[in-house]
Design a protein around this motif. Structure first.
Motif, PDB file in Angstrom:
ATOM      1  N   GLU A 137       0.819  -1.203   0.000  1.00  0.00           N
ATOM      2  CA  GLU A 137       0.000   0.000   0.000  1.00  0.00           C
ATOM      3  C   GLU A 137       0.853   1.253   0.000  1.00  0.00           C
ATOM      4  OE1 GLU A 137      -3.988   1.470   2.382  1.00  0.00           O
ATOM      5  OE2 GLU A 137      -2.284   0.790   3.533  1.00  0.00           O
ATOM      6  N   LEU A 138       2.039   1.161   0.598  1.00  0.00           N
ATOM      7  CA  LEU A 138       2.890   2.335   0.690  1.00  0.00           C
ATOM      8  C   LEU A 138       3.782   2.527  -0.524  1.00  0.00           C
ATOM      9  CD1 LEU A 138       4.116   2.301   4.387  1.00  0.00           C
ATOM     10  CD2 LEU A 138       2.364   3.712   3.360  1.00  0.00           C
ATOM     11  N   LYS A 139       3.837   1.519  -1.368  1.00  0.00           N
ATOM     12  CA  LYS A 139       4.700   1.632  -2.533  1.00  0.00           C
ATOM     13  C   LYS A 139       4.286   2.810  -3.379  1.00  0.00           C
ATOM     14  CE  LYS A 139       6.218  -3.014  -3.662  1.00  0.00           C
ATOM     15  NZ  LYS A 139       5.697  -4.178  -4.307  1.00  0.00           N
ATOM     16  N   ILE A 140       5.222   3.340  -4.145  1.00  0.00           N
ATOM     17  CA  ILE A 140       4.858   4.436  -5.036  1.00  0.00           C
ATOM     18  C   ILE A 140       4.102   3.863  -6.218  1.00  0.00           C
ATOM     19  CG2 ILE A 140       5.759   6.235  -6.526  1.00  0.00           C
ATOM     20  CD1 ILE A 140       7.829   6.833  -4.516  1.00  0.00           C
ATOM     21  N   LYS A 141       4.722   2.911  -6.887  1.00  0.00           N
ATOM     22  CA  LYS A 141       4.000   2.248  -7.977  1.00  0.00           C
ATOM     23  C   LYS A 141       3.404   0.973  -7.415  1.00  0.00           C
ATOM     24  CE  LYS A 141       4.841   3.257 -12.492  1.00  0.00           C
ATOM     25  NZ  LYS A 141       5.310   3.463 -13.694  1.00  0.00           N
ATOM     26  N   ARG A 142       2.112   0.966  -7.197  1.00  0.00           N
ATOM     27  CA  ARG A 142       1.534  -0.204  -6.562  1.00  0.00           C
ATOM     28  C   ARG A 142       0.437  -0.807  -7.428  1.00  0.00           C
ATOM     29  NH1 ARG A 142      -1.860   3.177  -1.964  1.00  0.00           N
ATOM     30  NH2 ARG A 142      -3.352   4.042  -3.436  1.00  0.00           N
ATOM     31  N   ARG A 303      -1.947  -1.046  11.027  1.00  0.00           N
ATOM     32  CA  ARG A 303      -1.325   0.049  10.285  1.00  0.00           C
ATOM     33  C   ARG A 303      -1.123   1.262  11.163  1.00  0.00           C
ATOM     34  NH1 ARG A 303      -3.405   4.429   7.768  1.00  0.00           N
ATOM     35  NH2 ARG A 303      -2.240   5.258   6.007  1.00  0.00           N
ATOM     36  N   LEU A 307       2.553   2.731  12.129  1.00  0.00           N
ATOM     37  CA  LEU A 307       2.981   4.064  11.716  1.00  0.00           C
ATOM     38  C   LEU A 307       3.274   4.950  12.914  1.00  0.00           C
ATOM     39  CD1 LEU A 307       0.661   4.700   8.649  1.00  0.00           C
ATOM     40  CD2 LEU A 307       3.029   3.990   8.677  1.00  0.00           C
ATOM     41  N   PHE A 322       4.944  13.228   3.110  1.00  0.00           N
ATOM     42  CA  PHE A 322       4.219  13.136   1.900  1.00  0.00           C
ATOM     43  C   PHE A 322       4.386  11.819   1.229  1.00  0.00           C
ATOM     44  CE2 PHE A 322       1.340  14.062  -0.924  1.00  0.00           C
ATOM     45  CZ  PHE A 322       0.617  15.059  -0.338  1.00  0.00           C
ATOM     46  N   SER A 323       5.590  11.449   1.054  1.00  0.00           N
ATOM     47  CA  SER A 323       5.742  10.102   0.548  1.00  0.00           C
ATOM     48  C   SER A 323       5.882   9.219   1.770  1.00  0.00           C
ATOM     49  CB  SER A 323       6.995   9.985  -0.302  1.00  0.00           C
ATOM     50  OG  SER A 323       7.203   8.633  -0.582  1.00  0.00           O
ATOM     51  N   LEU A 324       4.772   8.679   2.161  1.00  0.00           N
ATOM     52  CA  LEU A 324       4.752   7.864   3.363  1.00  0.00           C
ATOM     53  C   LEU A 324       5.770   6.746   3.239  1.00  0.00           C
ATOM     54  CD1 LEU A 324       3.138   8.034   5.901  1.00  0.00           C
ATOM     55  CD2 LEU A 324       1.639   6.306   5.042  1.00  0.00           C
ATOM     56  N   GLU A 326       8.531   6.605   1.407  1.00  0.00           N
ATOM     57  CA  GLU A 326       9.941   6.991   1.487  1.00  0.00           C
ATOM     58  C   GLU A 326      10.329   7.328   2.909  1.00  0.00           C
ATOM     59  OE1 GLU A 326      10.703   8.785  -2.938  1.00  0.00           O
ATOM     60  OE2 GLU A 326      11.818   9.485  -1.204  1.00  0.00           O
TER      61      GLU A 326
ATOM     62  N   ILE B 162      -3.517   8.722   3.292  1.00  0.00           N
ATOM     63  CA  ILE B 162      -2.260   8.549   4.002  1.00  0.00           C
ATOM     64  C   ILE B 162      -2.352   8.967   5.456  1.00  0.00           C
ATOM     65  CG2 ILE B 162      -0.890   8.789   1.929  1.00  0.00           C
ATOM     66  CD1 ILE B 162      -0.112  11.525   2.788  1.00  0.00           C
ATOM     67  N   GLU B 325      -4.015   6.608  -9.415  1.00  0.00           N
ATOM     68  CA  GLU B 325      -2.705   6.040  -9.121  1.00  0.00           C
ATOM     69  C   GLU B 325      -1.611   6.843  -9.814  1.00  0.00           C
ATOM     70  OE1 GLU B 325      -1.691   3.471  -7.048  1.00  0.00           O
ATOM     71  OE2 GLU B 325      -3.746   3.611  -6.316  1.00  0.00           O
ATOM     72  N   ARG B 328      -1.041   9.857  -7.884  1.00  0.00           N
ATOM     73  CA  ARG B 328      -0.344   9.523  -6.643  1.00  0.00           C
ATOM     74  C   ARG B 328       1.147   9.314  -6.885  1.00  0.00           C
ATOM     75  NH1 ARG B 328       0.939   4.829  -4.241  1.00  0.00           N
ATOM     76  NH2 ARG B 328       1.111   4.849  -1.957  1.00  0.00           N
ATOM     77  N   VAL B 329       1.472   8.616  -7.975  1.00  0.00           N
ATOM     78  CA  VAL B 329       2.876   8.377  -8.291  1.00  0.00           C
ATOM     79  C   VAL B 329       3.596   9.702  -8.521  1.00  0.00           C
ATOM     80  CG1 VAL B 329       4.430   7.469 -10.043  1.00  0.00           C
ATOM     81  CG2 VAL B 329       2.581   6.063  -9.214  1.00  0.00           C
ATOM     82  N   LEU B 332       4.003  11.514  -5.174  1.00  0.00           N
ATOM     83  CA  LEU B 332       4.968  10.948  -4.246  1.00  0.00           C
ATOM     84  C   LEU B 332       6.383  11.051  -4.772  1.00  0.00           C
ATOM     85  CD1 LEU B 332       3.179   7.767  -2.887  1.00  0.00           C
ATOM     86  CD2 LEU B 332       3.204  10.048  -1.959  1.00  0.00           C
ATOM     87  N   ASN B 336      10.383  15.331  -1.727  1.00  0.00           N
ATOM     88  CA  ASN B 336       9.704  15.185  -0.464  1.00  0.00           C
ATOM     89  C   ASN B 336       9.853  16.384   0.441  1.00  0.00           C
ATOM     90  OD1 ASN B 336       8.701  12.639  -0.967  1.00  0.00           O
ATOM     91  ND2 ASN B 336      10.677  11.721  -0.548  1.00  0.00           N
ATOM     92  N   VAL B 338       8.301  18.847   2.227  1.00  0.00           N
ATOM     93  CA  VAL B 338       6.910  18.990   2.636  1.00  0.00           C
ATOM     94  C   VAL B 338       6.600  20.445   2.912  1.00  0.00           C
ATOM     95  CG1 VAL B 338       5.218  18.314   4.342  1.00  0.00           C
ATOM     96  CG2 VAL B 338       6.975  16.714   3.632  1.00  0.00           C
TER      97      VAL B 338
END
Lengths: 431, 355
Positions: A137-142, A303, A307, A322-324, A326, B162, B325, B328-329, B332, B336, B338
């Motif tokens: 779920e946390l991946k960027i490309k999922r 989860r 976290l 933002f990027s959870l 990363e 998130i 998606e 989102r990509v 992300l 970063n 913020v």
């Protein structure tokens, strides 16, 4: 410049005092449930069951009976050193529904002498499945929609048919699992208990679960179409089951049963056991709810805890990651880095200690040597003294001997010269 | 489970008539399913397929959400079309007591939500209007506020997703489908149309329609459609259903038929007239009555079937599993760093999403 306006024609959430807009004819969105179901059928379903219970309680047989198929597996030995989890996935199909069923078995549960850590591998396994999903779920490309969900949807807890009460292992294990998975307790091999004993046993089990605060899965009663049957079934928990894949002829049909000299226990006869109830609840009525609870309750809890543990917070917008993924990875690396640092520190300390000890030992050795030398010297001095004394004594002795010899010589000479009268006189005097 | 009978792609179109209502047959059997208990019953039945019924039950209880955006110059019949599609006064103009007659000086985004229900199926329908689009003298960058709005909805969803403490069901305000109204010039697409569709087709499902098609003859209509399709192809614009998202051969077959027909030439109306003894939705003129749901007259029925009766779930799926998606990509992968945003997205972010 843009302006954004939002108008609502209703108040509150859907269904709560919302003003429904009447339709002047058939629009056609009543086909939405069909469209949704169609999509799911094309996709296939997946369901994961975890069987927890001591070896020999008939877990594999019950699975075979529930799903009308012979899953592989040899009966396990009783000499496992710890509890391991063995997972097998099967593709089943009934009419147009394809199900990917995963059955996980606890191998060696309850066999050890010390069972304190028995629950740990089970909890770790369940957490690992949550973790895998969280990672995805946390991946960027999922690819969530094609992800093979391995999270445990139902945990069948097998209780040994002692007829008395729950074992402490059972209570401890269920308490550790109840916030992570939907627990459905069942009394295994229940043909070993009589009907009246069974009723008492069930009451005892239920009261022990309640008094220990164990939350077992409740069949949902909010949907009116299934509320009644679910609430009835809730009162029959724990289900007393009997499993069998062997068929016996009763009347003019073949039924699944266990044959004894005194009678035959029919698996699908509701007077004999609760197998039908279990199948009904687990598969035919609540499979979807079990999946939903796993996702919306147990997984969310995992989860959230995970976290928070890693230091994420919702409230502070500046620190909101933002990027959870990363940040999650960064934190994990940080954590690993710290671990490594600690390890290094410990190693240094150890090396230091060893050096110190070595130095100490060397000191001690040196001291010993010195002491030895001192003693040796002392000993030598003593020896010399003694030898000197001996020498002086020897000299005295020699002198004495000389004197004695000289005296004897004189005496002999005197005797020979006529000095014997003196001697006689001496002799007479002595008489 | 039964399918609602309708004018379906891949099926021979029905004779000119209002499409009859088909009843959805009730779910077979109670909770025990149709095969439990009883003597002589097939005991090898496990009951796995009962999950379909369980899913249906859950869907009925939860209801559905659909967010449609309508884009086009004023006067192209957007509101009427929405009302016709959903057979009720769902457009913004119908809801507001004092309808603004003036064309706004800037593009506004106005959204109206309704709870509608049909045969026990509840839906929250949100119609997003874009008054002012294409109405200015200088229409440069008029797609920007629309793109911003669409991206803002993706952003809102992402923010909730998130969160650590997140809602059980994340409210879905993402635009599932954007109906673009092409004025019936009969010639070709205007630069504004091309620009808009080129940019927006990358972030949202676009369904182009020829508005007020009753001003074109059938020949003019076919010519216009062909021209439009050529131009779309030439500019690399992928409208819904996008070729690259066809799942399998069956899908492709159905979708190819649709792709050969778009853009749909539609006529909207919320007035009923008596035609041949029946009351039908239509537009009455001195030379005849145009029946909205008659496929010999216009293609409204095809649009309705596509959007509502057959492809609604698919439209939503493409939005959530592809467009969202992708957003989102992109989001992300951005640095970063913020930054706390007071209201939405800053200018540089908008530039990044302009293609």
């Amino acid at each position: 410049q843009t302006k954004c306006f939002f108008y609502r024609s209703h108040i509150g959430e859907q269904g709560e005092g919302a003003r429904a807009v009447p339709l002047a004819g058939h629009v056609g969105f009543d086909s939405m449930p069909d469209q949704l179901v169609n999509k799911s059928v094309n996709h296939g379903f997946c369901f994961n069951i975890l069987c927890v219970g001591e070896t020999g309680l008939g877990k594999s047989t019950l699975m075979d009976t529930l799903f009308n198929t012979k899953f592989e597996g040899e009966p396990t030995q009783h000499n496992q050193p710890g509890v391991t989890l063995k997972s097998n996935t099967y593709e089943l199909q009934e009419s147009n529904v394809r199900l990917k069923l995963t059955v996980v078995n606890t191998v060696g549960f309850g066999d050890q002498i010390n069972k304190e850590d028995s629950y740990k591998s089970i909890v770790e396994f369940i957490d690992a499945q949550f973790e895998a999903y969280l990672q995805e779920e946390l991946k960027i490309k999922r690819t969530l929609h094609s992800y093979h969900d391995t999270r445990i949807h139902a945990c069948l807890y097998f209780i040994a048919p002692t007829g008395h009460s729950l074992k402490s292992l059972d209570l401890v294990t269920m308490k550790k699992l109840d916030s992570k998975v939907n627990i459905i307790p069942i009394v295994a091999k229940s043909d070993a208990i009589s009907k009246s004993e069974l009723a008492k046993f069930k009451i005892k089990i239920t009261s022990e679960l309640v008094s220990n605060g164990v939350q077992i899965y409740q069949f949902p009663t909010d949907d009116e179409s299934v509320a009644e049957i679910n609430s009835t079934m809730n009162s029959h928990l724990p289900f007393a089951v009997v499993g069998s894949t062997e068929e016996v002829k009763i009347g003019n049909k073949m039924v699944k049963a266990r044959q004894y000299p005194w009678g035959t226990v029919q698996v699908e006869n509701e007077n004999h056991c609760d197998f039908v109830k279990l199948r009904e609840m687990l598969i035919r009525v609540n499979m979807e709810d079990l999946r939903e609870q796993t996702h919306t309750r147990h997984y969310e809890l995992y989860r959230r805890c995970k976290l928070e543990e890693m230091g994420f917070k919702d409230t502070d917008p500046d620190s909101k990651p933002f990027s959870l993924q990363e940040t999650y990875e960064a934190k994990r690396n940080e954590f690993m880095g710290e671990l490594q640092k600690k390890e290094e520190e410990m190693r240094q300390m150890f090396v230091q200690r060893v050096k110190e000890k070595e130095a100490e030992l060397k000191e001690a050795e040196k001291e010993l040597h010195e002491k030895f030398d001192r003693l040796k010297k002392l000993h030598q001095d003593e020896k010399k003294k003694v030898e000197d004394k001996k020498k002086s004594l020897d000299d005295e002795l020699n002198m004495f001997k000389q004197k004695k010899t000289a005296a004897e010589l004189l005496h002999n000479q005197a005797q020979q010269a006529g000095g014997s009268t003196t001697l006689k006189r001496d002799k007479e005097r002595k008489k | 489970f039964s399918a609602v009978s309708n004018v379906c792609f891949g099926m021979k179109p029905a004779a000119p008539a209002v499409v009859p209502d088909a009843t959805v047959s009730p779910a077979a059997g109670g909770p025990y399913g149709e095969k439990a208990g009883g003597p002589g019953v097939d005991f090898s039945y496990v009951g796995i397929d009962a999950i379909l019924e369980q899913m249906r039950r859950k869907a009925m209880k939860q209801g559905f959400e659909l967010n449609i955006m309508v884009v086009g110059q004023s006067g192209l019949g957007k509101s009427t079309l929405m009302n016709t599609l959903f057979k009720s006064k769902v457009s913004r103009k119908s809801v507001l007591a004092t309808a603004q007659e003036k064309i706004p000086k800037t593009i506004e985004i106005k959204s109206v939500s309704h709870d509608i229900e049909e045969k026990g199926v509840r839906m929250k329908l949100t119609v997003i209007d874009t008054p002012g689009f294409g109405d200015q003298i200088n229409n440069e960058n008029c797609w920007q506020p629309i793109m911003k709005f669409i991206n803002d909805q993706y952003e809102a969803y992402l923010q909730e997703e998130i969160n650590i403490n997140r809602k059980k069901r994340i409210p879905d305000s993402r635009v599932h489908c954007c109906i673009y109204f092409i004025p019936p010039t009969g010639h070709c697409l205007r630069p504004l149309d091309v620009e808009f569709m080129r940019r927006l087709s990358k972030v949202v499902n676009i369904v182009p329609v020829i508005a007020k098609a009753d001003t074109l003859t059938l020949e003019e209509r076919d010519f216009f459609k062909k021209k439009i399709r050529e131009e779309l192809r030439a500019n690399g614009i992928d409208v819904y259903p996008q070729k690259e998202f066809d799942e399998d051969a069956e899908d492709r077959m159905i979708n190819e038929k649709i792709r050969e027909m778009i853009p749909f030439a539609v006529v909207g109306s919320d007035q009923e007239y008596q035609v041949n003894g029946r009351r039908l939705l239509g537009r009455k003129t001195k030379w005849g009555t145009i029946e909205v749901e008659n496929i010999a007259h216009c293609e409204f029925a095809y649009l309705r079937d596509l959007l509502i009766r057959t492809h609604m779930q698919n439209i939503k799926d493409i939005t959530s599993s592809i467009h969202y998606e992708m957003y989102r990509v992109r989001r992300l992968n951005e640095n970063n760093t913020v930054v706390a945003h007071a209201n939405g997205v800053p200018e540089h972010h908008l530039a990044a999403h302009e293609m």
